[in-house]
Design an enzyme around this catalytic site. Structure first.
Site, PDB file in Angstrom:
ATOM      1  N   ASP A 176      -6.793 -14.293   8.066  1.00 46.17           N
ATOM      2  CA  ASP A 176      -5.316 -14.784   7.540  1.00 46.17           C
ATOM      3  C   ASP A 176      -4.112 -15.087   8.144  1.00 46.17           C
ATOM      4  OD1 ASP A 176      -7.358 -12.356   6.064  1.00 46.17           O
ATOM      5  OD2 ASP A 176      -6.272 -11.096   6.961  1.00 46.17           O
TER       6      ASP A 176
ATOM      7  N   ASP B 127       2.793   2.071   3.391  1.00 50.37           N
ATOM      8  CA  ASP B 127       3.231   0.631   4.122  1.00 50.37           C
ATOM      9  C   ASP B 127       4.769   1.544   3.712  1.00 50.37           C
ATOM     10  OD1 ASP B 127       1.420  -0.736   4.603  1.00 50.37           O
ATOM     11  OD2 ASP B 127       1.402  -1.959   2.659  1.00 50.37           O
TER      12      ASP B 127
ATOM     13  N   LYS C  10     -15.123  -8.507  -0.458  1.00 50.60           N
ATOM     14  CA  LYS C  10     -14.911  -9.335   0.781  1.00 50.60           C
ATOM     15  C   LYS C  10     -16.352  -8.852   1.854  1.00 50.60           C
ATOM     16  CE  LYS C  10     -12.351  -9.106   5.517  1.00 50.60           C
ATOM     17  NZ  LYS C  10     -11.274  -8.578   6.039  1.00 50.60           N
TER      18      LYS C  10
ATOM     19  N   ASP D 199      -1.440 -12.999   0.863  1.00 51.99           N
ATOM     20  CA  ASP D 199      -2.165 -11.550   2.021  1.00 51.99           C
ATOM     21  C   ASP D 199      -2.800 -12.572   3.598  1.00 51.99           C
ATOM     22  OD1 ASP D 199      -3.307  -9.689   2.838  1.00 51.99           O
ATOM     23  OD2 ASP D 199      -4.753  -9.991   1.966  1.00 51.99           O
TER      24      ASP D 199
ATOM     25  N   ASP E 274      -5.046 -13.450  -3.794  1.00 54.48           N
ATOM     26  CA  ASP E 274      -4.355 -13.632  -2.601  1.00 54.48           C
ATOM     27  C   ASP E 274      -4.787 -15.075  -1.529  1.00 54.48           C
ATOM     28  OD1 ASP E 274      -3.851 -11.333  -2.542  1.00 54.48           O
ATOM     29  OD2 ASP E 274      -5.065 -10.075  -1.303  1.00 54.48           O
TER      30      ASP E 274
ATOM     31  N   MET F 292       2.395  -5.473  -7.361  1.00 55.99           N
ATOM     32  CA  MET F 292       1.542  -4.693  -6.890  1.00 55.99           C
ATOM     33  C   MET F 292       1.226  -4.172  -6.430  1.00 55.99           C
ATOM     34  SD  MET F 292      -0.753  -5.187  -5.002  1.00 55.99           S
ATOM     35  CE  MET F 292      -2.048  -7.111  -3.605  1.00 55.99           C
TER      36      MET F 292
ATOM     37  N   GLU G  31      -9.831 -13.264  -2.823  1.00 53.96           N
ATOM     38  CA  GLU G  31      -9.040 -13.614  -1.185  1.00 53.96           C
ATOM     39  C   GLU G  31      -9.359 -14.668  -0.757  1.00 53.96           C
ATOM     40  OE1 GLU G  31      -7.196 -11.363   1.924  1.00 53.96           O
ATOM     41  OE2 GLU G  31      -8.013 -12.267   3.049  1.00 53.96           O
TER      42      GLU G  31
ATOM     43  N   ASP H 239     -11.666 -12.103   9.687  1.00 53.82           N
ATOM     44  CA  ASP H 239     -10.675 -12.268   9.010  1.00 53.82           C
ATOM     45  C   ASP H 239      -9.510 -12.778   9.349  1.00 53.82           C
ATOM     46  OD1 ASP H 239      -9.382 -12.686   6.191  1.00 53.82           O
ATOM     47  OD2 ASP H 239      -9.253 -10.157   5.892  1.00 53.82           O
TER      48      ASP H 239
ATOM     49  N   HIS I 210       0.688  -0.885   0.284  1.00 54.87           N
ATOM     50  CA  HIS I 210       0.030  -0.360   0.215  1.00 54.87           C
ATOM     51  C   HIS I 210       0.794   1.041  -0.471  1.00 54.87           C
ATOM     52  CE1 HIS I 210      -2.239  -3.238   1.890  1.00 54.87           C
ATOM     53  NE2 HIS I 210      -3.301  -2.641   1.871  1.00 54.87           N
TER      54      HIS I 210
HETATM   55  C1  GLT Z   1      -6.040  -5.675   4.424  1.00 54.39           C
HETATM   56  C2  GLT Z   1      -6.906  -6.524   3.519  1.00 54.39           C
HETATM   57  C3  GLT Z   1      -6.616  -7.158   2.463  1.00 54.39           C
HETATM   58  C4  GLT Z   1      -6.146  -6.459   1.335  1.00 54.39           C
HETATM   59  C5  GLT Z   1      -5.211  -5.836   1.585  1.00 54.39           C
HETATM   60  C6  GLT Z   1      -5.008  -4.977   0.691  1.00 54.39           C
HETATM   61  S1  GLT Z   1      -5.090  -4.697   2.868  1.00 54.39           S
HETATM   62  O1  GLT Z   1      -4.895  -6.464   5.145  1.00 54.39           O
HETATM   63  O2  GLT Z   1      -7.297  -7.046   4.744  1.00 54.39           O
HETATM   64  O3  GLT Z   1      -7.479  -8.395   2.334  1.00 54.39           O
HETATM   65  O4  GLT Z   1      -5.357  -7.840   0.737  1.00 54.39           O
HETATM   66  O5  GLT Z   1      -5.944  -3.906   0.641  1.00 54.39           O
HETATM   67 MN    MN Z   2      -8.124 -10.908   4.643  1.00 53.74          MN
HETATM   68 MN    MN Z   3      -6.548  -9.267   0.523  1.00 51.54          MN
END
Ligand code: GLT
Ligand code: MN
Ligand code: MN
Length: 390
Positions: free
Chosen positions: A261, A61, A187, A291, A249, A92, A221, A259, A58
């Site tokens: 991750d 970042d 999302k 991600d 992602d 990206m 994602e 979420d 970003h």
């Molecule tokens: C953030 C989000 C992700 C996105 C990122 C890109 S930022 O971490 O949860 O799913 O891909 O903006």
């Molecule tokens: Mn996520």
């Molecule tokens: Mn993401």
């Protein structure tokens, strides 16, 4: 497995991480950061040593929100030097349109037109930065584009505002003659109570309403579909089939939660296997972007374990895919299905003759009602392969 085998990541595998992923300091809604921030140059150095291809970011970042132009230029040139020194690239880039309090009601869909214009300004500047660093894919994740109460916003108007923003930015990219494609990331919720365009399907339908649909695809994602209880592989397959998978992602998630991750493959190995199978069998030429972030329990060593583990799991699953494709018993079951008409290309097309033929066709309905498909055996063999006894 030995240290330097097919499961050792190398740049040609096209693995990427975001600065925000390995740089995640472990802040959560209930607790403070648990790890010191790692500088972007150190991230580049460490990831390169692990065999990573590139690093994504970003705007903020890398460049703090309140940096002066001189500070920005100094930070960017230091970062570029680190990339060159370690043979890394930035495939990206994206904009942080969610952290600043002024985006609390959204960026492109805020009810305040000034916020919507500022979001465009911030994104144009971030696009310039991404292109300067060599990015050819630009992601749009609209975390704040949504509502907690439907009393607040007109959901139809919000789609129009979002469309206006993407159309505007497509025009900007064309006017600058940048070689850049947009990847929209759906999302369902979090941080907003509900986010607009919540799934791959919503986004896919939306992008065909844009002025330059050929410039725009998807960045799905894993976690975001699994939060909604969907089969991620099906969504990715639909995006691929439409030529709209522009980026992906990778991570992991326990279903039905916030979420998480998590490290790729650390939950639901079977769905991770079928995702890798889809990407590898289809010859996906894009990045394998993670991600995700290390558990909050970890120190910096744990972060690099997390990064190495993400890639290693992907490559182990890729090996399993090769085994699946070479497994005589599994392939015999699949050949049976192909003989029944499941072979690629066996599709019906309308003609008068074909319509007449189908109208007059005589089916042995009892035989069709009675037949089984053998999927229990097929799935058991797949599971045994995944569990390492095959
Ligand atoms: C953030 C989000 C992700 C996105 C990122 C890109 S930022 O971490 O949860 O799913 O891909 O903006
Ligand atoms: Mn996520
Ligand atoms: Mn993401």
């Amino acid at each position: 497995m030995p240290a330097n085998d097919a499961c050792t990541p190398r740049p040609e595998h096209h693995f990427t991480f975001g600065l925000w992923t390995v740089g995640n300091v472990g802040r959560d809604p209930f607790g403070d950061p648990v790890r010191p921030a790692i500088s972007p140059t150190r991230i580049v150095e460490k990831l390169a040593a692990l065999g990573v291809y590139g690093v994504n970011l970003h705007d903020n970042d890398l460049v703090p929100r309140d940096a002066t132009t001189a500070e920005r230029d100094r930070i960017v040139s230091t970062f570029k030097r680190a990339l060159a020194d370690h043979g890394m690239c930035v495939p990206m880039a994206t904009t942080n349109l969610f952290g600043d309090p002024l985006f609390r009601d959204g960026a492109f869909t805020s009810n305040d037109a000034r916020v919507r214009r500022y979001a465009l300004q911030k994104t144009m500047r971030a696009i310039d930065l991404g292109v300067e660093l060599g990015a050819t894919t630009y992601v749009f994740w609209g975390g704040r584009e949504g509502v907690e109460t439907n009393a607040a916003k007109d959901a139809q108007e919000s789609v129009k505002w979002f469309r206006d923003a993407i159309n505007f930015l497509c025009e900007y990219v064309r006017a600058q003659r940048y070689d850049l494609r947009f990847a929209l990331e759906p999302k369902p919720n979090e941080p907003r109570g509900d986010i607009f365009l919540p799934t791959i399907g919503h986004m896919l339908a939306f992008l065909y309403t844009l002025d330059f649909p050929e410039m725009v695809g998807l960045n799905p994602e894993v976690a975001h579909d699994q939060m909604a209880g969907l089969d991620f592989t099906h969504g990715v397959a639909q995006a691929l089939e439409a030529g709209k998978l522009f980026h992906i992602d990778l991570n992991a998630q326990k279903p039905g939660r916030f979420d998480q991750d998590l490290r790729f493959g650390s939950e639901d190995l079977k769905s991770a296997f079928f995702l890798v199978k889809l990407l590898e069998d289809s010859g996906w030429a894009g990045m394998r972007h993670f991600d995700s972030h290390a558990y909050r329990t970890e120190d910096e060593d744990g972060v690099w374990e997390f990064a190495a583990g993400s890639m290693r799991t992907y490559l182990i699953l890729k090996e399993k895919v090769a085994r699946f494709n070479a497994d005589a018993e599994i392939q015999a079951l699949l050949a049976d299905l192909r003989a029944r008409g499941a072979a690629p290309g066996q599709r019906v097309r309308y003609s008068e003759n074909e319509a007449r033929a189908i109208r007059d066709e005589r089916f042995d309905l009892d035989a069709l009602r009675a037949q089984g498909y053998g999927y229990e055996r097929l799935d058991q063999l797949t599971m045994e392969l995944l569990m390492g006894v095959r």
